[in-house]
Enzyme design. Structure first.
Site, mmCIF file in Angstrom:
data_model
loop_
_atom_site.group_PDB
_atom_site.id
_atom_site.type_symbol
_atom_site.label_atom_id
_atom_site.label_comp_id
_atom_site.label_asym_id
_atom_site.label_seq_id
_atom_site.Cartn_x
_atom_site.Cartn_y
_atom_site.Cartn_z
ATOM 1 N N LYS A 10 1.130 -1.270 -0.036
ATOM 2 C CA LYS A 10 0.103 -0.246 0.080
ATOM 3 C C LYS A 10 0.730 1.586 -0.015
ATOM 4 O O LYS A 10 2.104 0.956 0.726
ATOM 5 C CB LYS A 10 -0.722 -0.016 1.407
ATOM 6 C CG LYS A 10 -1.590 1.533 1.180
ATOM 7 C CD LYS A 10 -1.546 1.966 2.970
ATOM 8 C CE LYS A 10 0.218 2.083 3.528
ATOM 9 N NZ LYS A 10 -0.378 2.200 5.252
ATOM 10 N N ASP A 137 -4.870 -0.091 8.995
ATOM 11 C CA ASP A 137 -4.913 0.165 7.481
ATOM 12 C C ASP A 137 -5.556 -1.525 6.425
ATOM 13 O O ASP A 137 -5.398 -1.790 5.231
ATOM 14 C CB ASP A 137 -3.588 0.065 7.122
ATOM 15 C CG ASP A 137 -2.511 0.883 7.291
ATOM 16 O OD1 ASP A 137 -3.434 1.966 6.824
ATOM 17 O OD2 ASP A 137 -1.385 1.064 6.802
#
Ligand code: C5P
Length: 286
Positions: A10, A137
């Site tokens: 990410k 996340d």
């Protein structure tokens, strides 16, 4: 039966810290993209539970119950009651504690693999709650597609993903603790992101990111790991780079390029100068 899920890195193209909640977590407003590099999680039906970690970064992780893969499995079993023994192999390629969500992506990939194996819908509400409890996340890593993300990480608004670009991910092999970075913040009430225009070229995306957005964790992370400044300087010196920035709570930084081939060429220039750094060209979309 074997199922493989990719745990893609990410990358925070922008990360604004706009407030702090009573529980100590921070309100964030982020733009995230996912690179075509990452870990992978392989799950095989087995006669006994097994968990092994291989890959170039395996040595920096342990297989104990704290591992996010193990915690995701435990949570999934508690919710679904599906406790069939499994052999899990985590191939670790991303540096740990590095701001590109490796552990979160591993947990998310484990949950996706378990859902496929047991025919459970990955968007079941109990799984969304489990994902968030594993880490802020993890919900965005389940979707693993570009988005604007708010709240502590649970409010996910997908973007089109029509714009393709190149990234050069660089980590100086220094781990940075996320809680320590948040604790070191000087301001927690920064402005949120402005409305997003339509990006039809990489140059427009880079110009918008540079002019209108930030990573609010960067100054704090640089006090903890000053080498982040060296990484950003080295990236800014590369030919054809359109933007340089830190991802997440660091220390991984990225250069934004028109395409992966350009990022590859930049990697070849940078790597001989910094043999101790992790340097990885990638493609992503937004
Ligand atoms: O959720 P996760 O385990 O990834 O978060 C690690 C730490 O980062 C939290 O314990 C908290 O200190 C900090 N954090 C935060 N606000 C967020 C996300 C993380 O303060 N939105």
């Amino acid at each position: 039966m074997t199922i493989v899920e990719e745990a893609r890195a990410k990358v925070n193209l922008a990360l604004h810290v706009s407030g702090r909640r009573p529980d100590g977590y921070h309100d964030l407003d982020m733009l995230v993209a996912f690179a075509d590099v990452g870990d992978s999680v392989e799950l095989t039906t087995s006669e006994a539970d097994r968990f092994l970690i291989d890959g170039p970064m395996a040595a920096s992780l342990s297989t104990d119950a704290d591992n996010l893969v193990q915690r995701a499995l435990k949570g999934f079993r508690e919710i679904t009651g599906r406790t069939d023994p499994l052999s899990i192999r985590l191939t670790k390629r991303l540096p740990v504690a590095s701001g590109i969500g490796g552990g979160s992506a591993d947990a998310a990939a484990t949950l996706r693999a378990l859902c496929r194996l047991h025919d459970v819908p990955a968007d079941a509400p109990a799984l969304a709650a489990l994902a968030l409890s594993l880490g802020a996340d993890v919900p965005m890593c389940i979707a693993s597609s570009p988005a604007r993300v708010g709240g502590v990480g649970e409010r996910i608004v997908p973007t089109t993903g029509h714009l393709c670009f190149g990234l050069l991910l660089v980590n100086p092999n220094v781990g940075v603790s996320t809680p320590a970075t948040f604790r070191a913040l000087e301001r927690r009430d920064n402005p949120p992101l402005p409305p997003l225009p339509v990006f039809d070229t990489v140059r427009r995306l880079a110009d918008f990111l540079a002019a209108e957005t930030r990573n609010d964790l960067e100054p704090a992370a640089r006090t903890i790991a000053p080498v982040i400044g060296d990484v950003l300087t080295a990236l800014a010196d590369l030919p054809d780079v359109r933007l340089t920035r830190m991802s997440g709570s660091g220390a991984t930084c990225f250069g934004l390029f028109d395409d992966k081939a350009t990022a590859n060429r930049a990697a070849l220039k940078l790597a001989p100068k910094h043999p101790g750094w992790w340097i990885e060209p990638a493609a992503a979309t937004f």
